[in-house]
Design a protein around this motif. Structure first.
Motif, PDB file in Angstrom:
ATOM      1  N   LEU A  22       0.741  -1.200  -0.158  1.00  0.00           N
ATOM      2  CA  LEU A  22      -0.063  -0.016   0.049  1.00  0.00           C
ATOM      3  C   LEU A  22       0.965   1.185   0.091  1.00  0.00           C
ATOM      4  O   LEU A  22       0.457   2.279  -0.754  1.00  0.00           O
ATOM      5  CB  LEU A  22      -0.851   0.040   1.281  1.00  0.00           C
ATOM      6  N   LEU A  23       2.007   1.250   0.636  1.00  0.00           N
ATOM      7  CA  LEU A  23       2.973   2.350   0.968  1.00  0.00           C
ATOM      8  C   LEU A  23       3.481   2.617  -0.535  1.00  0.00           C
ATOM      9  O   LEU A  23       3.716   3.767  -1.053  1.00  0.00           O
ATOM     10  CB  LEU A  23       3.752   2.202   1.968  1.00  0.00           C
ATOM     11  N   LEU A  24       3.897   1.452  -0.800  1.00  0.00           N
ATOM     12  CA  LEU A  24       4.732   1.593  -2.199  1.00  0.00           C
ATOM     13  C   LEU A  24       3.898   2.121  -3.366  1.00  0.00           C
ATOM     14  O   LEU A  24       4.414   3.220  -4.120  1.00  0.00           O
ATOM     15  CB  LEU A  24       5.249   0.315  -2.620  1.00  0.00           C
ATOM     16  N   ASP A  25       2.613   1.774  -3.367  1.00  0.00           N
ATOM     17  CA  ASP A  25       1.681   2.328  -4.272  1.00  0.00           C
ATOM     18  C   ASP A  25       1.200   3.589  -4.167  1.00  0.00           C
ATOM     19  O   ASP A  25       1.131   4.493  -5.013  1.00  0.00           O
ATOM     20  CB  ASP A  25       0.197   1.473  -4.574  1.00  0.00           C
ATOM     21  N   GLU A  26       0.954   4.196  -3.119  1.00  0.00           N
ATOM     22  CA  GLU A  26       0.790   5.311  -2.519  1.00  0.00           C
ATOM     23  C   GLU A  26       1.675   6.377  -3.144  1.00  0.00           C
ATOM     24  O   GLU A  26       1.550   7.456  -3.493  1.00  0.00           O
ATOM     25  CB  GLU A  26       0.409   5.813  -1.254  1.00  0.00           C
ATOM     26  N   LEU A  27       3.136   5.875  -2.921  1.00  0.00           N
ATOM     27  CA  LEU A  27       4.126   6.816  -3.111  1.00  0.00           C
ATOM     28  C   LEU A  27       4.700   6.525  -4.527  1.00  0.00           C
ATOM     29  O   LEU A  27       5.851   7.228  -5.143  1.00  0.00           O
ATOM     30  CB  LEU A  27       5.379   6.492  -2.280  1.00  0.00           C
ATOM     31  N   ASN A  28       4.277   5.645  -5.442  1.00  0.00           N
ATOM     32  CA  ASN A  28       4.399   5.376  -6.758  1.00  0.00           C
ATOM     33  C   ASN A  28       5.755   4.819  -7.078  1.00  0.00           C
ATOM     34  O   ASN A  28       6.594   5.278  -7.953  1.00  0.00           O
ATOM     35  CB  ASN A  28       4.235   6.571  -7.631  1.00  0.00           C
TER      36      ASN A  28
END
Length: 223
Positions: A22-28
């Motif tokens: 989730l964090l990786l996707d939020e931060l692209n």
């Protein structure tokens, strides 16, 4: 953000690795996911990544870093890649209130839900099960009280703190089965918060990716 090489996220269908995704996707931040069955976590190939035999683990070629433990991984991702403070904060007390709620997820929500899962699916002990269910209702009440009169846990925006609760909370009905509460009635602030979380594209992607990973690892002929 400069061009980045893809991080490898080693995980399993359980909730903790999906906090990281989730964090990786939020931060692209680009990443690929390798999903393991639980017995594979204790095999030499995985133990070479983490001697404790637990997921998640990340390999970040951008910094030459191999890192285990979901809390440490999340701290690293936020420190290293949230340069624009999309899901973190620059001001006190928000910085530490976010850490407070991240800690509560790691030390309380997660372990309590894992306890309910254990006494529901792994071993039968009605007394232990009832104790964990009671404690989980307490956790939900803590979150419900904190969310009274506001949309997010910290600082008036969706932050890493909110995101960290989603992978476990999304499994609430599955884990609790007949003991599951009527969240809309009993914990209305949590219910409204979770509905806001479900509006995020990253959350929908996480749920879809997790379901697909679970199906790929399923044993033919068994549910």
């Amino acid at each position: 953000m400069a061009s980045l090489e893809s991080i490898t996220l080693h995980g399993h269908p359980g909730p903790n690795p999906w906090k990281v995704s989730l964090l990786l996707d939020e931060l692209n931040v680009p990443y690929t996911t390798k999903i393991y069955k639980t017995p594979e976590l204790k095999q030499p190939a995985f133990l070479a990544l983490n001697r404790n035999g637990m997921a998640p683990v990340i390999e970040d070629p951008n910094e030459g870093l191999l890192l285990a433990e979901s809390g440490a991984i999340m701290d690293y991702i936020l420190d290293q890649y949230d340069t624009e403070k999309r899901i973190t904060f620059t001001t006190l007390p928000e910085q530490y209130h976010m850490k407070q709620w991240l800690q509560f997820q790691t030390t309380t929500q997660g372990p309590v839900m894992q306890g309910v899962f254990h006494w529901t699916f792994v071993e039968s002990n009605p007394e232990a099960h009832a104790s964990y269910v009671k404690n989980l209702r307490r956790v939900l009440q803590v979150l419900n009280d904190e969310l009274a009169g506001k949309d997010w846990l910290v600082g008036g925006k969706c932050s890493a703190a909110d995101l960290s609760y989603v992978p476990f909370h999304s499994k609430l009905d599955f884990i609790m089965r007949d003991a599951a509460p009527d969240v809309e009635k009993d914990f209305p602030n949590v219910d409204a918060w979770y509905k806001r979380m479900l509006e995020r594209d990253t959350v929908q992607k996480m749920l879809k990716d997790r379901d697909e990973a679970t199906k790929k690892l399923s044993i033919p002929g068994k549910k």
